[in-house]
Design an enzyme around this catalytic site. Structure first.
Site, PDB file in Angstrom:
ATOM      1  N   ASP A 233       0.834  -1.199   0.000  1.00 53.98           N
ATOM      2  CA  ASP A 233       0.000   0.000   0.000  1.00 53.98           C
ATOM      3  C   ASP A 233       0.873   1.255   0.000  1.00 53.98           C
ATOM      4  O   ASP A 233       1.976   1.254   0.542  1.00 53.98           O
ATOM      5  CB  ASP A 233      -0.899  -0.021   1.258  1.00 53.98           C
TER       6      ASP A 233
ATOM      7  N   HIS B  55       2.760   3.068  -8.943  1.00 54.86           N
ATOM      8  CA  HIS B  55       2.634   1.610  -9.120  1.00 54.86           C
ATOM      9  C   HIS B  55       3.871   1.060  -9.834  1.00 54.86           C
ATOM     10  O   HIS B  55       4.396   0.018  -9.476  1.00 54.86           O
ATOM     11  CB  HIS B  55       1.381   1.281  -9.934  1.00 54.86           C
TER      12      HIS B  55
ATOM     13  N   LEU C 205      10.601 -21.055  -4.011  1.00 57.22           N
ATOM     14  CA  LEU C 205       9.665 -20.126  -3.370  1.00 57.22           C
ATOM     15  C   LEU C 205       8.378 -20.164  -4.172  1.00 57.22           C
ATOM     16  O   LEU C 205       8.410 -20.146  -5.402  1.00 57.22           O
ATOM     17  CB  LEU C 205      10.223 -18.692  -3.405  1.00 57.22           C
TER      18      LEU C 205
END
Ligand code: FPP
Length: 250
Positions: free
Chosen positions: A28, A45, A139
């Site tokens: 955020d 972004h 991962l």
């Protein structure tokens, strides 16, 4: 006092021992980061993409098994069309630019959410990267796209209700484990640590079922400024928590 270098924090994490198996992050603050610089929101972004790279590499170094990133919520479809379109382009660009590198790092990329709502180009890119990296096991990177936790729970309830209606399942056979099998996160351990950046103290419809016993860490740093050092700081904080799962200490 000077801030500790990532290598020092990493050594401390290793000395402490128990590393969270699953770290989830609500990324955020991209909009505020851009506003602070008088830039358009999409540039916030875009800048956030490098933080994604940082946390993926940091998670691999630490030995985290699953990293879940909330990249685009169902509510985000209601943002202005220009911002939605910028975020969709970034998703495609991220996949195009990072797929081979993620693959060579042993990362399995899994996209979770209502993927049918994605435009065709993004849908194709998502399918491609999931297929390309499916065999990897270093991962697991869960990217939540067009995701809302309440909708996920409703979807699971409907699936179970249909099985009951078809006579394949008895209501009393439904338990936590069976319910969890109907969620997008089937097969993943629940998050041990949830990080939210930019100082906001909300869950925002992310993983409502899965976060039942998760430790929450709020970072005041805006997502584009979040780096490996911040991730390690959050993990060190987690390692000092006393997780009781509702029980008393032994
Ligand atoms: C929240 O910031 C962030 C988002 C809605 C998008 C997250 C996207 C990225 C980090 C970049 C793309 C990443 C991938 C993996 C494709 P906000 O816009 O709500 O910020 P604000 O609260 O300051 O306005």
């Amino acid at each position: 006092m000077a801030a500790s270098a990532p290598a020092d924090l990493l050594s401390q994490i290793r000395v402490n021992g128990a590393v969270p198996r699953h770290v989830a992050i609500i990324m955020d603050g991209n909009g505020r980061w851009a506003k602070d610089r008088m830039l358009p929101r999409p540039l916030g972004h875009r800048s956030g993409m490098k933080s994604v790279r940082e946390v993926v590499e940091g998670a691999i170094e630490v030995g985290v098994e699953v990293l879940s990133l909330f990249a685009f919520s169902q509510e985000n479809w209601q943002r202005p069309a220009t911002e939605v379109s910028a975020l969709m382009s970034l998703l495609e660009e991220y996949i195009q630019r990072e797929a081979d590198e993620l693959d060579s790092q042993g990362v399995q990329v899994v996209m979770l959410g209502e993927l049918d709502r994605l435009p065709a180009a993004q849908r194709a890119a998502v399918d491609r990267v999931m297929k390309q990296t499916a065999k990897n096991s270093k991962l697991r990177l869960n990217l939540f796209i067009s995701y809302g936790a309440r909708a996920e729970i409703v979807r699971a309830a409907r699936t179970l209700a249909a099985e009951v209606a078809a006579g394949r399942l008895k209501p009393e056979e439904i338990d936590d484990a069976l319910f969890a099998e109907k969620l997008f996160t089937v097969g993943c351990p629940d998050p041990d640590l949830l990080i939210r950046t930019s100082g906001e103290q909300r869950i925002s419809n992310f993983l409502l079922w899965q976060l039942a016993y998760t430790e929450i860490y709020i970072s005041s740093v805006l997502w584009p400024d979040f780096d490996r050092r911040e991730l390690y700081g959050a993990i060190l904080d987690y390692q000092n928590r006393d997780r009781r799962f509702g029980r008393v200490p032994a």
